[in-house]
Scaffold this motif. Sequence first.
Motif, PDB file in Angstrom:
ATOM      1  N   PRO A  63      -1.787  25.746  -9.273  1.00  0.00           N
ATOM      2  CA  PRO A  63      -1.655  24.391  -8.548  1.00  0.00           C
ATOM      3  C   PRO A  63      -2.834  23.339  -9.065  1.00  0.00           C
ATOM      4  O   PRO A  63      -3.809  23.236  -9.131  1.00  0.00           O
ATOM      5  CB  PRO A  63      -1.763  25.412  -6.740  1.00  0.00           C
ATOM      6  N   ARG A  64      -1.930  21.892  -8.036  1.00  0.00           N
ATOM      7  CA  ARG A  64      -3.711  21.063  -8.326  1.00  0.00           C
ATOM      8  C   ARG A  64      -4.354  21.287  -7.074  1.00  0.00           C
ATOM      9  O   ARG A  64      -3.909  21.417  -6.188  1.00  0.00           O
ATOM     10  CB  ARG A  64      -2.743  19.039  -8.242  1.00  0.00           C
ATOM     11  N   ARG A  65      -5.757  20.679  -7.262  1.00  0.00           N
ATOM     12  CA  ARG A  65      -6.878  20.880  -6.029  1.00  0.00           C
ATOM     13  C   ARG A  65      -6.518  19.871  -5.397  1.00  0.00           C
ATOM     14  O   ARG A  65      -6.158  18.984  -5.572  1.00  0.00           O
ATOM     15  CB  ARG A  65      -8.036  20.422  -7.105  1.00  0.00           C
ATOM     16  N   SER A  66      -6.886  20.099  -3.864  1.00  0.00           N
ATOM     17  CA  SER A  66      -6.443  19.072  -3.159  1.00  0.00           C
ATOM     18  C   SER A  66      -7.710  17.724  -3.064  1.00  0.00           C
ATOM     19  O   SER A  66      -6.708  16.979  -2.737  1.00  0.00           O
ATOM     20  CB  SER A  66      -6.255  19.857  -1.944  1.00  0.00           C
ATOM     21  N   HIS A  67      -8.663  17.692  -3.497  1.00  0.00           N
ATOM     22  CA  HIS A  67      -9.544  17.174  -3.006  1.00  0.00           C
ATOM     23  C   HIS A  67      -9.222  15.766  -4.184  1.00  0.00           C
ATOM     24  O   HIS A  67      -8.427  16.135  -5.271  1.00  0.00           O
ATOM     25  CB  HIS A  67     -11.331  17.516  -3.253  1.00  0.00           C
ATOM     26  N   ILE A  68      -9.934  14.809  -4.349  1.00  0.00           N
ATOM     27  CA  ILE A  68     -10.055  13.159  -4.955  1.00  0.00           C
ATOM     28  C   ILE A  68     -11.250  13.405  -5.599  1.00  0.00           C
ATOM     29  O   ILE A  68     -11.913  12.826  -4.786  1.00  0.00           O
ATOM     30  CB  ILE A  68      -9.292  12.375  -4.523  1.00  0.00           C
ATOM     31  N   SER A  69     -11.400  13.350  -6.602  1.00  0.00           N
ATOM     32  CA  SER A  69     -13.435  13.662  -7.193  1.00  0.00           C
ATOM     33  C   SER A  69     -12.917  12.160  -8.264  1.00  0.00           C
ATOM     34  O   SER A  69     -12.490  11.919  -8.069  1.00  0.00           O
ATOM     35  CB  SER A  69     -12.991  14.517  -8.540  1.00  0.00           C
ATOM     36  N   GLY A  70     -14.226  11.422  -7.329  1.00  0.00           N
ATOM     37  CA  GLY A  70     -14.603  10.649  -7.767  1.00  0.00           C
ATOM     38  C   GLY A  70     -13.987   9.090  -7.624  1.00  0.00           C
ATOM     39  O   GLY A  70     -14.220   8.645  -7.810  1.00  0.00           O
ATOM     40  N   MET A  71     -13.076   9.210  -5.923  1.00  0.00           N
ATOM     41  CA  MET A  71     -12.592   8.094  -5.937  1.00  0.00           C
ATOM     42  C   MET A  71     -13.339   7.048  -5.242  1.00  0.00           C
ATOM     43  O   MET A  71     -12.732   6.253  -5.010  1.00  0.00           O
ATOM     44  CB  MET A  71     -11.742   8.280  -4.582  1.00  0.00           C
ATOM     45  N   SER A  72     -14.454   7.660  -4.425  1.00  0.00           N
ATOM     46  CA  SER A  72     -15.640   6.180  -4.489  1.00  0.00           C
ATOM     47  C   SER A  72     -16.962   5.911  -5.371  1.00  0.00           C
ATOM     48  O   SER A  72     -17.682   5.654  -4.924  1.00  0.00           O
ATOM     49  CB  SER A  72     -16.279   6.871  -2.479  1.00  0.00           C
ATOM     50  N   SER A  73     -17.211   6.700  -6.239  1.00  0.00           N
ATOM     51  CA  SER A  73     -17.647   6.526  -7.159  1.00  0.00           C
ATOM     52  C   SER A  73     -17.774   4.994  -8.088  1.00  0.00           C
ATOM     53  O   SER A  73     -17.044   5.092  -8.114  1.00  0.00           O
ATOM     54  CB  SER A  73     -18.278   8.101  -8.516  1.00  0.00           C
ATOM     55  N   SER A  94       1.004  -1.433  -0.068  1.00  0.00           N
ATOM     56  CA  SER A  94       0.056  -0.201  -0.469  1.00  0.00           C
ATOM     57  C   SER A  94       1.022   1.242  -0.140  1.00  0.00           C
ATOM     58  O   SER A  94       1.493   1.866   0.975  1.00  0.00           O
ATOM     59  CB  SER A  94      -0.799  -0.123   1.049  1.00  0.00           C
ATOM     60  N   CYS A  95       1.646   1.446  -1.531  1.00  0.00           N
ATOM     61  CA  CYS A  95       2.263   2.631  -1.666  1.00  0.00           C
ATOM     62  C   CYS A  95       1.303   4.099  -1.471  1.00  0.00           C
ATOM     63  O   CYS A  95       0.405   4.306  -2.102  1.00  0.00           O
ATOM     64  CB  CYS A  95       3.202   3.091  -2.430  1.00  0.00           C
ATOM     65  N   TRP A  96       2.342   5.018  -0.765  1.00  0.00           N
ATOM     66  CA  TRP A  96       1.852   6.584  -0.077  1.00  0.00           C
ATOM     67  C   TRP A  96       1.674   7.218  -1.643  1.00  0.00           C
ATOM     68  O   TRP A  96       0.900   7.695  -1.683  1.00  0.00           O
ATOM     69  CB  TRP A  96       3.285   7.305   0.474  1.00  0.00           C
ATOM     70  N   PHE A  97       2.639   6.425  -2.468  1.00  0.00           N
ATOM     71  CA  PHE A  97       2.095   7.668  -3.996  1.00  0.00           C
ATOM     72  C   PHE A  97       1.163   6.660  -4.883  1.00  0.00           C
ATOM     73  O   PHE A  97       1.089   7.591  -6.408  1.00  0.00           O
ATOM     74  CB  PHE A  97       3.564   7.525  -4.068  1.00  0.00           C
ATOM     75  N   CYS A  98       1.036   6.039  -4.490  1.00  0.00           N
ATOM     76  CA  CYS A  98       0.475   4.862  -5.918  1.00  0.00           C
ATOM     77  C   CYS A  98      -1.628   5.143  -5.526  1.00  0.00           C
ATOM     78  O   CYS A  98      -1.990   4.847  -4.371  1.00  0.00           O
ATOM     79  CB  CYS A  98       0.248   3.647  -5.485  1.00  0.00           C
ATOM     80  N   PRO A  99      -2.373   5.254  -6.315  1.00  0.00           N
ATOM     81  CA  PRO A  99      -3.883   5.621  -5.901  1.00  0.00           C
ATOM     82  C   PRO A  99      -4.825   4.617  -5.726  1.00  0.00           C
ATOM     83  O   PRO A  99      -5.692   4.997  -5.333  1.00  0.00           O
ATOM     84  CB  PRO A  99      -4.123   6.107  -8.013  1.00  0.00           C
ATOM     85  N   ARG A 100      -3.652   3.269  -5.999  1.00  0.00           N
ATOM     86  CA  ARG A 100      -5.018   2.884  -5.562  1.00  0.00           C
ATOM     87  C   ARG A 100      -5.298   2.289  -3.841  1.00  0.00           C
ATOM     88  O   ARG A 100      -5.914   1.806  -3.694  1.00  0.00           O
ATOM     89  CB  ARG A 100      -4.560   0.914  -6.124  1.00  0.00           C
ATOM     90  N   THR A 101      -4.648   2.989  -3.300  1.00  0.00           N
ATOM     91  CA  THR A 101      -3.829   3.187  -1.982  1.00  0.00           C
ATOM     92  C   THR A 101      -4.575   3.695  -1.541  1.00  0.00           C
ATOM     93  O   THR A 101      -5.552   3.531  -0.775  1.00  0.00           O
ATOM     94  CB  THR A 101      -2.836   3.369  -1.216  1.00  0.00           C
ATOM     95  N   TYR A 102      -5.129   4.513  -2.234  1.00  0.00           N
ATOM     96  CA  TYR A 102      -6.701   5.625  -1.949  1.00  0.00           C
ATOM     97  C   TYR A 102      -8.169   5.123  -2.689  1.00  0.00           C
ATOM     98  O   TYR A 102      -9.487   5.750  -2.362  1.00  0.00           O
ATOM     99  CB  TYR A 102      -6.403   7.392  -1.931  1.00  0.00           C
ATOM    100  N   ASP A 103      -8.184   4.217  -3.111  1.00  0.00           N
ATOM    101  CA  ASP A 103      -9.448   3.640  -3.806  1.00  0.00           C
ATOM    102  C   ASP A 103     -10.184   3.289  -2.660  1.00  0.00           C
ATOM    103  O   ASP A 103      -9.521   2.428  -1.675  1.00  0.00           O
ATOM    104  CB  ASP A 103      -8.898   2.728  -5.016  1.00  0.00           C
ATOM    105  N   ARG A 104     -11.083   3.505  -2.808  1.00  0.00           N
ATOM    106  CA  ARG A 104     -12.997   3.017  -1.909  1.00  0.00           C
ATOM    107  C   ARG A 104     -13.752   2.380  -3.350  1.00  0.00           C
ATOM    108  O   ARG A 104     -14.710   2.608  -2.398  1.00  0.00           O
ATOM    109  CB  ARG A 104     -12.597   4.194  -0.828  1.00  0.00           C
ATOM    110  N   SER A 105     -13.530   2.941  -4.187  1.00  0.00           N
ATOM    111  CA  SER A 105     -14.451   2.472  -4.982  1.00  0.00           C
ATOM    112  C   SER A 105     -14.281   0.793  -5.235  1.00  0.00           C
ATOM    113  O   SER A 105     -16.201   0.543  -5.986  1.00  0.00           O
ATOM    114  CB  SER A 105     -14.083   3.042  -6.451  1.00  0.00           C
ATOM    115  N   GLY A 106     -13.988  -0.217  -4.641  1.00  0.00           N
ATOM    116  CA  GLY A 106     -14.653  -1.239  -4.681  1.00  0.00           C
ATOM    117  C   GLY A 106     -14.019  -2.084  -6.101  1.00  0.00           C
ATOM    118  O   GLY A 106     -13.311  -3.012  -6.637  1.00  0.00           O
TER     119      GLY A 106
END
Length: 286
Positions: free
Chosen positions: A276-286, A21-33
């Motif tokens: 600057p990039r927005r800090s929120h992560i859109s659509g991670m649990s959609s 579960s690497c800190w830089f990897c998007p899958r670490t923050y996925d909660r979509s299933g």
Amino acid sequence: MKPIPLFERIQIESQSQCNRSCWFCPRTYDRSGRYLSERGAPSTSTMPTEKILDILDQAEALGFRGGVTFNCYSEPLLDDRNIMLACEARKRLMKPYIHTNGDVLKKDKSLCRKISALYEYIVIGLYDYKTNEELELTMEYWRNRLPDSNLRFSTIGLPGEGPVRSMAIPRALVPAGRPMAVPDLTFMNGPCRRPLVRMIIRYDGEMCNCCEDIHGAFNLGNVYRNSLEELWFSDKHVKIVNNLLEGQRGHYELCSNCPQSPTGPAMGERKIKIRPRRSHISGMSS
């Protein structure tokens, strides 16, 4: 005459799991299933062997002879079919390559020999070092363990451990504020040809637009319903490719917040518009 060139590489994700579960990897923050559930439990899905071979057959029929790998946001060597699949790619005159965290290889010398013989090149992800000296020692370990390989390294040090060499770059679906090697910016009119380079097929058959699109947000189709040719040369995919080549990132939510650098100069304008990039992560649990 096809509207766009054929892909240069193809990624076929043979299974969904990773042992890290690497800190830089998007899958670490996925909660979509798709990779992790709402509670963080991993998906344990596998693409059937016959489907993977069918995809290889279709790519061969299209005249594809480029690079092929069997993962995206998963660890390829957790799949015990990996060697067989690389052999099948070789039979079709394709060029298999692999990107692995190496954990499985540390325990299996026989597997080290097999992947050295099969793969065009091997990328080892080095993610545990705290100092540059530790990094050099780890690289030397892998050169000795895989002496006959075309060996490359993906080097991302542990966060908060001082100034160490690192290739960590911001990702669209990774929270802002992490220790990256470059500023966390977006390039509003920056051309991007990445969707033209690789065809990415997720473990469930979904075609993803690029390496940032782990959720299949572009709805490009599925290999269980359409052929590779239909998917790659579809009007929708061709339009997206051409829009992004022209720097029209604002047409797509994911692209508008993507920190991947431009692949060329701005079209018809003097310079790339940066913010600057927005800090929120859109659509991670959609």
